[in-house]
Design a protein around this motif. Structure first.
Motif, short mmCIF file in Angstrom:
data_model
loop_
_atom_site.label_atom_id
_atom_site.label_comp_id
_atom_site.label_asym_id
_atom_site.label_seq_id
_atom_site.Cartn_x
_atom_site.Cartn_y
_atom_site.Cartn_z
N TRP A 15 -3.65 -5.41 -4.42
CA TRP A 15 -4.12 -4.04 -4.27
C TRP A 15 -4.01 -3.41 -5.64
CZ3 TRP A 15 -6.91 -3.17 -0.36
CH2 TRP A 15 -6.58 -3.64 0.91
N ALA A 70 1.27 7.81 -5.94
CA ALA A 70 0.14 8.73 -6.02
C ALA A 70 0.35 10.00 -5.21
CB ALA A 70 -1.14 8.02 -5.57
N THR A 96 -7.26 9.56 -6.74
CA THR A 96 -6.75 8.18 -6.69
C THR A 96 -7.45 7.41 -5.58
OG1 THR A 96 -4.90 8.88 -5.29
CG2 THR A 96 -4.46 8.68 -7.66
N LEU A 109 2.37 1.90 -3.44
CA LEU A 109 1.39 2.46 -4.36
C LEU A 109 1.04 3.90 -3.99
CD1 LEU A 109 -0.86 -0.69 -4.77
CD2 LEU A 109 0.62 0.31 -6.52
N LYS A 110 0.91 4.17 -2.70
CA LYS A 110 0.60 5.54 -2.27
C LYS A 110 1.73 6.49 -2.63
CE LYS A 110 -1.49 6.27 1.71
NZ LYS A 110 -1.87 6.14 3.14
N LEU A 130 0.83 -1.21 0.00
CA LEU A 130 0.00 0.00 0.00
C LEU A 130 0.86 1.26 0.00
CD1 LEU A 130 -2.76 -1.03 2.55
CD2 LEU A 130 -3.04 -0.72 0.10
N TYR A 166 -6.63 11.58 -2.54
CA TYR A 166 -6.71 10.14 -2.38
C TYR A 166 -7.93 9.73 -1.55
CZ TYR A 166 -5.25 5.49 -0.70
OH TYR A 166 -5.18 4.16 -0.38
N LEU A 194 -4.15 0.18 -7.57
CA LEU A 194 -4.17 1.63 -7.50
C LEU A 194 -4.90 2.13 -8.74
CD1 LEU A 194 -3.26 4.40 -6.33
CD2 LEU A 194 -1.13 4.11 -7.60
N MET A 210 -7.46 3.00 -3.81
CA MET A 210 -7.03 1.61 -3.87
C MET A 210 -8.22 0.71 -3.67
SD MET A 210 -3.19 1.30 -3.17
CE MET A 210 -2.80 2.64 -2.21
#
Length: 167
Positions: free
Chosen positions: A159, A79, A120, A75-76, A72, A84, A161, A122
């Motif tokens: 996960w 972004a 964005t 991926l964050k 996570l 988010y 994104l 997830m």
């Protein structure tokens, strides 16, 4: 995931939800603080809610993180700088009635007001219904990472994104 992490923060005899309530009510710097929530109502009752915020640039991208959140966090980091959606949920009896789409539209408005041109979120590959809603409302897949199981977690998967350009 959030309740699992709150449980890790709980002192003996204190529940994860007590920790969470305290964070939501009192920790203005935490993304789950109440100011970052939007609620959908139907006939004076809560139908669902959405939590969102601007992802800051990682302070220390090389800092190690627990296995359960590593994917996570990767991926964050991709972004960073976007608005988010950290959590979105509609009670089962209110699903399919437009509340999710309404909350997503509100998230777009908030992102634009914050000067952001990307939204964005997830979603787990195991959540086909939510994944479908996000695709239907203009989100596209950006990247994926394997899901790391934890006590109380969903079934294995990835996960995903997702991103929506607001320009």
């Amino acid at each position: 995931m959030t309740s699992f992490l709150w449980g890790q923060m709980a002192d003996p005899g204190r529940s994860a939800f007590e920790v969470g309530r305290g964070v939501i009510r009192n920790d203005e710097k935490h993304f789950t603080h109440f100011r970052n929530w939007r609620v959908a109502e139907h006939r004076g009752r809560i139908a669902g809610a959405l939590n969102g915020y601007v992802i800051p640039e990682p302070a220390n991208p090389a800092a190690p993180s627990p296995e359960v959140v590593r994917a996570l966090n990767e991926l964050k980091a991709m972004a960073a700088g976007t608005w988010y959606i950290a959590a979105a949920a509609i009670y089962p009896e209110h699903q399919g009635k437009g509340f999710g789409k309404s909350l997503l539209a509100e998230a777009e408005s908030i992102a634009r007001a914050a000067g952001k041109d990307r939204l964005t979120l997830m979603v787990g590959s195991f959540n086909a219904r939510a994944h479908g809603l996000y695709r239907q409302t203009g989100f596209k897949e950006w990247d994926r990472r394997p899901f790391s199981a934890f006590p109380g977690s969903d079934e294995p998967g990835e996960w995903i994104l997702m991103v929506k350009d607001l320009t």
